[in-house]
Write a protein that holds these residues in place. Structure first.
Motif, PDB file in Angstrom:
ATOM      1  N   ARG A   1       0.828  -1.195   0.000  1.00 58.16           N
ATOM      2  CA  ARG A   1       0.000   0.000   0.000  1.00 58.16           C
ATOM      3  C   ARG A   1       0.870   1.257   0.000  1.00 58.16           C
ATOM      4  O   ARG A   1       0.606   2.205  -0.741  1.00 58.16           O
ATOM      5  N   GLN A   2       1.921   1.246   0.801  1.00 64.44           N
ATOM      6  CA  GLN A   2       2.829   2.394   0.828  1.00 64.44           C
ATOM      7  C   GLN A   2       3.476   2.610  -0.533  1.00 64.44           C
ATOM      8  O   GLN A   2       3.609   3.753  -0.997  1.00 64.44           O
ATOM      9  N   LEU A   3       3.879   1.528  -1.166  1.00 61.14           N
ATOM     10  CA  LEU A   3       4.505   1.654  -2.484  1.00 61.14           C
ATOM     11  C   LEU A   3       3.510   2.186  -3.510  1.00 61.14           C
ATOM     12  O   LEU A   3       3.862   2.995  -4.377  1.00 61.14           O
TER      13      LEU A   3
ATOM     14  N   LEU B   1      12.408  11.127   0.560  1.00 65.51           N
ATOM     15  CA  LEU B   1      12.025  10.651  -0.765  1.00 65.51           C
ATOM     16  C   LEU B   1      11.478  11.759  -1.662  1.00 65.51           C
ATOM     17  O   LEU B   1      11.551  11.649  -2.889  1.00 65.51           O
ATOM     18  N   VAL B   2      10.900  12.811  -1.051  1.00 65.64           N
ATOM     19  CA  VAL B   2      10.293  13.881  -1.858  1.00 65.64           C
ATOM     20  C   VAL B   2      10.679  15.249  -1.319  1.00 65.64           C
ATOM     21  O   VAL B   2      10.863  15.431  -0.117  1.00 65.64           O
ATOM     22  N   HIS B   3      10.832  16.198  -2.259  1.00 67.36           N
ATOM     23  CA  HIS B   3      10.957  17.611  -1.903  1.00 67.36           C
ATOM     24  C   HIS B   3       9.549  18.182  -1.923  1.00 67.36           C
ATOM     25  O   HIS B   3       8.833  18.073  -2.923  1.00 67.36           O
ATOM     26  N   ARG B   4       9.133  18.828  -0.850  1.00 71.33           N
ATOM     27  CA  ARG B   4       7.765  19.325  -0.746  1.00 71.33           C
ATOM     28  C   ARG B   4       7.729  20.845  -0.901  1.00 71.33           C
ATOM     29  O   ARG B   4       8.529  21.550  -0.304  1.00 71.33           O
ATOM     30  N   ASN B   5       6.774  21.322  -1.714  1.00 71.95           N
ATOM     31  CA  ASN B   5       6.448  22.744  -1.716  1.00 71.95           C
ATOM     32  C   ASN B   5       4.961  22.868  -1.999  1.00 71.95           C
ATOM     33  O   ASN B   5       4.256  21.863  -2.182  1.00 71.95           O
TER      34      ASN B   5
ATOM     35  N   VAL C   1      15.295   6.453  -7.238  1.00 71.73           N
ATOM     36  CA  VAL C   1      15.767   5.067  -7.186  1.00 71.73           C
ATOM     37  C   VAL C   1      14.662   4.149  -6.677  1.00 71.73           C
ATOM     38  O   VAL C   1      14.419   3.065  -7.242  1.00 71.73           O
ATOM     39  N   LEU C   2      13.964   4.585  -5.618  1.00 68.59           N
ATOM     40  CA  LEU C   2      12.872   3.760  -5.081  1.00 68.59           C
ATOM     41  C   LEU C   2      11.754   3.599  -6.109  1.00 68.59           C
ATOM     42  O   LEU C   2      11.167   2.515  -6.218  1.00 68.59           O
TER      43      LEU C   2
END
Length: 290
Positions: free
Chosen positions: A4-6, A47-51, A63-64
């Motif tokens: 689910r997370q993936l 895993l992510v850059h947030r804005n 990569v993931l």
């Protein structure tokens, strides 16, 4: 880390927006944010850059993503395989077809297959050979018809047919009475061509590169009916599979002085699972070809 997370992570990577990803997943946005943060905490990686406007993946996220897509596709393949062991079929063939073959070689095959297997669904995607390769690798397609050249290692292929590529002109064109045409003479004419990514265009680009020629492309389109109309009205000439001219009036095929033959194959993912429906379609195509 769970499936689910993936799934959440891949959907976020595809939409690059928490709101749109949550809508596609049919969950609340806070729940999605919590799930992604939990995944980052488990991996001890950002895993992510947030804005406010857009989400961008970090290098670790990229990569993931590559691995996550493969894992989810394998899970889907496993579910299909288990369902078929219980006597169920996937019930669908997702097939990628180039325009020319979709118009002139496959209609009878598709209708014949549907007549034999009325309960199976055929989903046909018209695309260039490069796009079909990408969609096969990503799992968007089960089977694809491609030119059997420079095939990625991740795909398996089986030869389907060999067809000649010929110059095509109107009956009024000066070349119409020629028995053959040299490449340099062909490329000096105004041409109407498919856009990059179609095997028709790959042939053109390969010949130009090999003989150091520059094509005089006057029209560029992926619409086969438009290409045919432009040629019939003598606004430009083109190169098509010979089978097209066998079905279309008002076109004159001219072999190239150095004959060009294309090998066409049916392709699928090397590590993918072919359902009962997929295998039945492949067998039907082979029988039709014979």
């Amino acid at each position: 880390m769970d499936f689910r997370q993936l799934t959440y992570f891949v959907t976020l990577a595809e939409t690059r927006n928490f709101t749109r990803a949550a809508e596609r997943l049919h969950i609340a946005q806070p729940a999605l944010s919590i799930a992604i943060k939990k995944l980052e905490h488990q991996l001890d990686l950002e895993l992510v850059h947030r804005n406010e406007r857009k989400v961008a993946l970090t290098h670790e996220g990229e990569v993931l993503l590559e691995h996550a897509k493969l894992i989810l596709q394998q899970v889907n393949d496993a579910n299909i395989a288990m369902a078929e062991l219980k006597g169920l079929e996937k019930g669908e063939v997702r097939l990628g077809l180039p325009s020319m073959l979709g118009s002139y070689y496959f209609p009878e095959i598709l209708m014949g297959f549907k007549s034999r297997y009325p309960n199976l669904k055929l989903t046909i995607v018209e695309a260039g050979t490069q796009s079909i390769r990408r969609m096969l690798i990503s799992g968007e397609l089960d089977l694809g018809i491609i030119q059997n050249a420079d095939v990625p290692d991740s795909l398996e292929t089986e030869h389907l047919l060999r067809s000649q590529m010929v110059a095509v002109v109107s009956p009024e064109h000066p070349f119409a009475r020629h028995k053959s045409i040299a490449f340099d003479a062909f490329f000096q004419q105004e041409l109407v061509m498919f856009k990059a990514g179609y095997f028709h265009r790959e042939f053109i680009d390969e010949v130009c590169h090999q003989y150091q020629l520059s094509p005089n492309i006057a029209f560029e389109t992926n619409l086969l009916p438009m290409i045919l109309k432009i040629v019939r009205n003598d606004f430009a000439i083109t190169a098509l599979l010979e089978m097209v001219t066998q079905h279309e009036p008002g076109l004159v095929p001219i072999p190239f002085a150095e004959p060009v033959f294309l090998d066409i194959s049916i392709a699928w993912r090397k590590n993918g699972y072919l359902s009962v429906a997929d295998r039945a379609f492949m067998e039907f195509v082979k029988q039709h070809g014979h």
